[in-house]
Scaffold this motif. Structure first.
Motif, PDB file in Angstrom:
ATOM      1  N   PHE A   1       0.838  -1.195   0.000  1.00 16.31           N
ATOM      2  CA  PHE A   1       0.000   0.000   0.000  1.00 16.31           C
ATOM      3  C   PHE A   1       0.874   1.247   0.000  1.00 16.31           C
ATOM      4  CE2 PHE A   1       0.360  -1.913   4.181  1.00 16.31           C
ATOM      5  CZ  PHE A   1       0.744  -0.883   5.025  1.00 16.31           C
ATOM      6  N   LYS A   2       0.263   2.364  -0.348  1.00 20.74           N
ATOM      7  CA  LYS A   2       0.984   3.627  -0.476  1.00 20.74           C
ATOM      8  C   LYS A   2       1.438   4.135   0.898  1.00 20.74           C
ATOM      9  CE  LYS A   2      -1.999   4.789  -4.383  1.00 20.74           C
ATOM     10  NZ  LYS A   2      -3.113   5.647  -4.849  1.00 20.74           N
ATOM     11  N   PRO A   3       2.616   4.760   0.956  1.00 28.50           N
ATOM     12  CA  PRO A   3       3.100   5.267   2.249  1.00 28.50           C
ATOM     13  C   PRO A   3       2.136   6.215   2.946  1.00 28.50           C
ATOM     14  CG  PRO A   3       4.869   5.265   0.642  1.00 28.50           C
ATOM     15  CD  PRO A   3       3.619   4.899  -0.105  1.00 28.50           C
ATOM     16  N   VAL A   4       1.448   7.071   2.188  1.00 29.67           N
ATOM     17  CA  VAL A   4       0.551   8.040   2.810  1.00 29.67           C
ATOM     18  C   VAL A   4      -0.639   7.360   3.476  1.00 29.67           C
ATOM     19  CG1 VAL A   4      -0.877   8.429   0.745  1.00 29.67           C
ATOM     20  CG2 VAL A   4      -0.591  10.262   2.430  1.00 29.67           C
ATOM     21  N   VAL A   5      -0.991   6.169   3.016  1.00 25.16           N
ATOM     22  CA  VAL A   5      -2.098   5.425   3.627  1.00 25.16           C
ATOM     23  C   VAL A   5      -1.779   5.095   5.084  1.00 25.16           C
ATOM     24  CG1 VAL A   5      -3.350   3.220   3.554  1.00 25.16           C
ATOM     25  CG2 VAL A   5      -2.923   4.484   1.444  1.00 25.16           C
ATOM     26  N   ALA A   6      -0.493   4.900   5.374  1.00 27.94           N
ATOM     27  CA  ALA A   6      -0.080   4.557   6.740  1.00 27.94           C
ATOM     28  C   ALA A   6      -0.520   5.620   7.745  1.00 27.94           C
ATOM     29  CB  ALA A   6       1.435   4.375   6.797  1.00 27.94           C
ATOM     30  N   LEU A   7      -0.547   6.888   7.322  1.00 25.95           N
ATOM     31  CA  LEU A   7      -0.977   7.963   8.223  1.00 25.95           C
ATOM     32  C   LEU A   7      -2.395   7.733   8.722  1.00 25.95           C
ATOM     33  CD1 LEU A   7       0.344  11.141   6.345  1.00 25.95           C
ATOM     34  CD2 LEU A   7       1.282  10.135   8.437  1.00 25.95           C
ATOM     35  N   TRP A   8      -3.252   7.250   7.836  1.00 24.62           N
ATOM     36  CA  TRP A   8      -4.662   7.051   8.186  1.00 24.62           C
ATOM     37  C   TRP A   8      -4.863   5.846   9.102  1.00 24.62           C
ATOM     38  CZ3 TRP A   8      -8.285  10.636   6.848  1.00 24.62           C
ATOM     39  CH2 TRP A   8      -7.886  11.590   5.901  1.00 24.62           C
ATOM     40  N   LEU A   9      -3.940   4.889   9.037  1.00 22.71           N
ATOM     41  CA  LEU A   9      -4.067   3.692   9.877  1.00 22.71           C
ATOM     42  C   LEU A   9      -3.685   3.964  11.328  1.00 22.71           C
ATOM     43  CD1 LEU A   9      -2.648   0.882   7.534  1.00 22.71           C
ATOM     44  CD2 LEU A   9      -4.900   1.974   7.536  1.00 22.71           C
ATOM     45  N   VAL A  10      -2.890   5.010  11.561  1.00 18.12           N
ATOM     46  CA  VAL A  10      -2.464   5.357  12.931  1.00 18.12           C
ATOM     47  C   VAL A  10      -2.897   6.786  13.261  1.00 18.12           C
ATOM     48  CG1 VAL A  10      -0.520   3.762  12.922  1.00 18.12           C
ATOM     49  CG2 VAL A  10      -0.176   6.093  12.080  1.00 18.12           C
ATOM     50  N   ALA A  11      -3.955   7.249  12.615  1.00 16.56           N
ATOM     51  CA  ALA A  11      -4.337   8.657  12.692  1.00 16.56           C
ATOM     52  C   ALA A  11      -4.601   9.149  14.106  1.00 16.56           C
ATOM     53  CB  ALA A  11      -5.559   8.906  11.802  1.00 16.56           C
ATOM     54  N   VAL A  12      -5.382   8.408  14.873  1.00 11.63           N
ATOM     55  CA  VAL A  12      -5.783   8.900  16.199  1.00 11.63           C
ATOM     56  C   VAL A  12      -4.594   9.010  17.159  1.00 11.63           C
ATOM     57  CG1 VAL A  12      -7.152   8.391  18.258  1.00 11.63           C
ATOM     58  CG2 VAL A  12      -8.184   8.192  15.990  1.00 11.63           C
ATOM     59  N   PRO A  13      -3.792   7.958  17.372  1.00 11.84           N
ATOM     60  CA  PRO A  13      -2.626   8.115  18.259  1.00 11.84           C
ATOM     61  C   PRO A  13      -1.661   9.180  17.769  1.00 11.84           C
ATOM     62  CG  PRO A  13      -3.034   5.793  17.797  1.00 11.84           C
ATOM     63  CD  PRO A  13      -3.906   6.568  16.863  1.00 11.84           C
ATOM     64  N   LEU A  14      -1.456   9.249  16.441  1.00 13.05           N
ATOM     65  CA  LEU A  14      -0.510  10.216  15.886  1.00 13.05           C
ATOM     66  C   LEU A  14      -1.001  11.642  16.075  1.00 13.05           C
ATOM     67  CD1 LEU A  14       2.094  10.675  14.301  1.00 13.05           C
ATOM     68  CD2 LEU A  14       0.774  10.446  12.184  1.00 13.05           C
ATOM     69  N   MET A  15      -2.255  11.906  15.742  1.00 14.87           N
ATOM     70  CA  MET A  15      -2.792  13.261  15.886  1.00 14.87           C
ATOM     71  C   MET A  15      -2.871  13.674  17.350  1.00 14.87           C
ATOM     72  SD  MET A  15      -5.740  13.768  12.958  1.00 14.87           S
ATOM     73  CE  MET A  15      -6.905  12.681  13.788  1.00 14.87           C
ATOM     74  N   ASP A  16      -3.240  12.740  18.217  1.00 12.86           N
ATOM     75  CA  ASP A  16      -3.331  13.059  19.642  1.00 12.86           C
ATOM     76  C   ASP A  16      -1.966  13.464  20.182  1.00 12.86           C
ATOM     77  OD1 ASP A  16      -4.925  12.997  22.202  1.00 12.86           O
ATOM     78  OD2 ASP A  16      -3.357  11.563  22.724  1.00 12.86           O
ATOM     79  N   MET A  17      -0.915  12.722  19.802  1.00 13.67           N
ATOM     80  CA  MET A  17       0.423  13.031  20.288  1.00 13.67           C
ATOM     81  C   MET A  17       0.910  14.364  19.748  1.00 13.67           C
ATOM     82  SD  MET A  17       4.055  11.059  19.797  1.00 13.67           S
ATOM     83  CE  MET A  17       4.302  11.851  18.208  1.00 13.67           C
ATOM     84  N   LEU A  18       0.762  14.586  18.446  1.00 14.86           N
ATOM     85  CA  LEU A  18       1.236  15.832  17.839  1.00 14.86           C
ATOM     86  C   LEU A  18       0.500  17.038  18.406  1.00 14.86           C
ATOM     87  CD1 LEU A  18       1.597  14.776  14.090  1.00 14.86           C
ATOM     88  CD2 LEU A  18       3.409  15.029  15.796  1.00 14.86           C
ATOM     89  N   ALA A  19      -0.814  16.921  18.554  1.00 10.14           N
ATOM     90  CA  ALA A  19      -1.610  18.041  19.062  1.00 10.14           C
ATOM     91  C   ALA A  19      -1.237  18.391  20.498  1.00 10.14           C
ATOM     92  CB  ALA A  19      -3.102  17.709  18.968  1.00 10.14           C
ATOM     93  N   ILE A  20      -1.028  17.367  21.304  1.00 17.38           N
ATOM     94  CA  ILE A  20      -0.733  17.641  22.712  1.00 17.38           C
ATOM     95  C   ILE A  20       0.682  18.178  22.892  1.00 17.38           C
ATOM     96  CG2 ILE A  20       0.199  15.397  23.490  1.00 17.38           C
ATOM     97  CD1 ILE A  20      -1.752  15.707  25.898  1.00 17.38           C
ATOM     98  N   ILE A  21       1.620  17.726  22.048  1.00 22.31           N
ATOM     99  CA  ILE A  21       2.984  18.258  22.113  1.00 22.31           C
ATOM    100  C   ILE A  21       2.995  19.730  21.724  1.00 22.31           C
ATOM    101  CG2 ILE A  21       5.222  18.213  20.924  1.00 22.31           C
ATOM    102  CD1 ILE A  21       5.125  15.195  21.030  1.00 22.31           C
TER     103      ILE A  21
END
Length: 349
Positions: free
Chosen positions: A243-263
């Motif tokens: 699968f395309k690399p950018v698809v990986a962002l959507w598979l881990v979206a919630v933990p990733l966005m939560d961490m980035l937003a809180i940092i």
């Protein structure tokens, strides 16, 4: 396809994980591997931090029995063992941020330099051709490993949340491996997914028996983050990528966005990005008035929905730039909405 071939390995995974929990639960109290109530943790009693250990043991045994031996598998298991050890020590002694990061760098070195697993191809993100990071891919992979290890560690703050989010991600990866016809990669995400189930049952007390509650622990959350980034790297890189690399962002979206937003919020407040607080998504929803079950349902539904977008984008060959900018827009909206809700909640307190 003959799905019967996967029955022995998933059964082995489930039995090993379940047995590990039962065996290690009384030992955890003796070794002091328990989570104690404090200002940020309002649970009662000492809860064994063995959920991650049970998953690791199941993956170790199941991989040794059912998967073909290879250098990459051996190095992954070595890196996983070190990750779990660091997490166990952190669970017991509360290591400093520097020590944890140093340990994560060593783990990343084993994966990148030993197993030669790296992320160098990012796909056609901007419409002018595939992006090849070259040598910078090594640094990018180090960063990606550490980001996901900490993202899944930081999201673990509500019963059932980490278990359900990890099941969603491993399940999504399995679907993409299956859809691409790369069945040789399908077994591993299934092994880990099934190994999470007994932990989830104990953590959420879903069993009819009076089983004691257990927590994942830093050992488990970092192990899950490491395993996910390794699978994403395998799935998105090389000529036979699933699968395309950018698809990986959507598979881990919630933990990733939560961490980035809180940092980002912590830095804006002048605090250390690693300073613990109660401003994660699940904390804000709970303070907003939702029950634990409602919060768990909403976040899990969000995670499944976003993963589904990634899967649909891959299956329907959506533009990589579209998937990227949609994710960026989603993160901006997510951050703004969360900030608004947080301010509204704090104003009532």
């Amino acid at each position: 396809m003959d799905f019967a071939q996967f029955i022995p390995l998933v059964l082995t995974s489930f039995v090993c994980a379940f047995a590990s929990l039962k065996i290690m639960e009384p030992l955890a109290h003796g070794f002091g591997l328990v989570d104690k109530p404090c200002s940020r943790k309002n649970h009662s009693g000492h809860i064994p931090l063995i959920g991650g250990l049970s998953i690791y043991v199941a993956v170790l045994i199941c991989s040794s029995i059912w998967l073909a031996d290879s250098k990459n598998l051996q190095l992954y298991l070595i890196a996983s063992t070190l990750t779990v050890f660091i997490g166990m020590v952190d669970d017991k002694y509360d290591l400093s941020v520097r020590v944890r990061i140093f340990g994560q760098v060593i783990v990343a070195s084993i994966i990148v330099n030993g197993a030669n697993i790296s992320i160098s191809q990012l796909g056609d993100l901007f419409g002018w051709g595939a992006i090849d990071l070259g040598v910078l891919g090594i640094l990018f992979t180090y960063l990606s490993i550490m980001v996901l290890m900490n993202a899944f560690n930081m999201i673990d703050g509500l019963d059932g949340l980490l278990g359900l989010l990890s099941i969603n991600t491993f399940g999504s990866i399995a679907v993409l491996f299956l859809a691409s016809g790369q069945l040789e990669y399908l077994a591993f995400p299934l092994i880990v997914l099934v190994a999470v189930l007994p932990y989830l049952a104990f953590n959420m007390r879903l069993l009819k028996t009076k089983a004691n509650k257990v927590y994942m622990g830093d050992a488990g959350s970092m192990f899950i983050g490491l395993t996910i980034i390794v699978l994403l790297s395998i799935g998105t890189q090389g000529e036979s990528a699933s699968f395309k690399p950018v698809v990986a962002l959507w598979l881990v979206a919630v933990p990733l966005m939560d961490m980035l937003a809180i940092i980002i919020r912590r830095i804006k407040k002048g605090n250390s990005p690693f300073k613990p607080d109660r401003d994660h998504l699940h904390h804000i929803l709970l303070k907003y008035g939702m029950s634990q079950k409602q919060t768990l349902f909403c976040i899990t539904l969000l995670s499944v929905s976003l993963s589904s977008i990634g899967i649909l984008g891959q299956l329907n060959n959506w533009s990589e730039s579209l998937l990227l900018w949609a994710f960026v827009l989603l993160f901006i909206v997510y951050s703004r909405v969360l900030k608004y809700v947080s301010l509204k909640v704090n104003a009532k307190v």
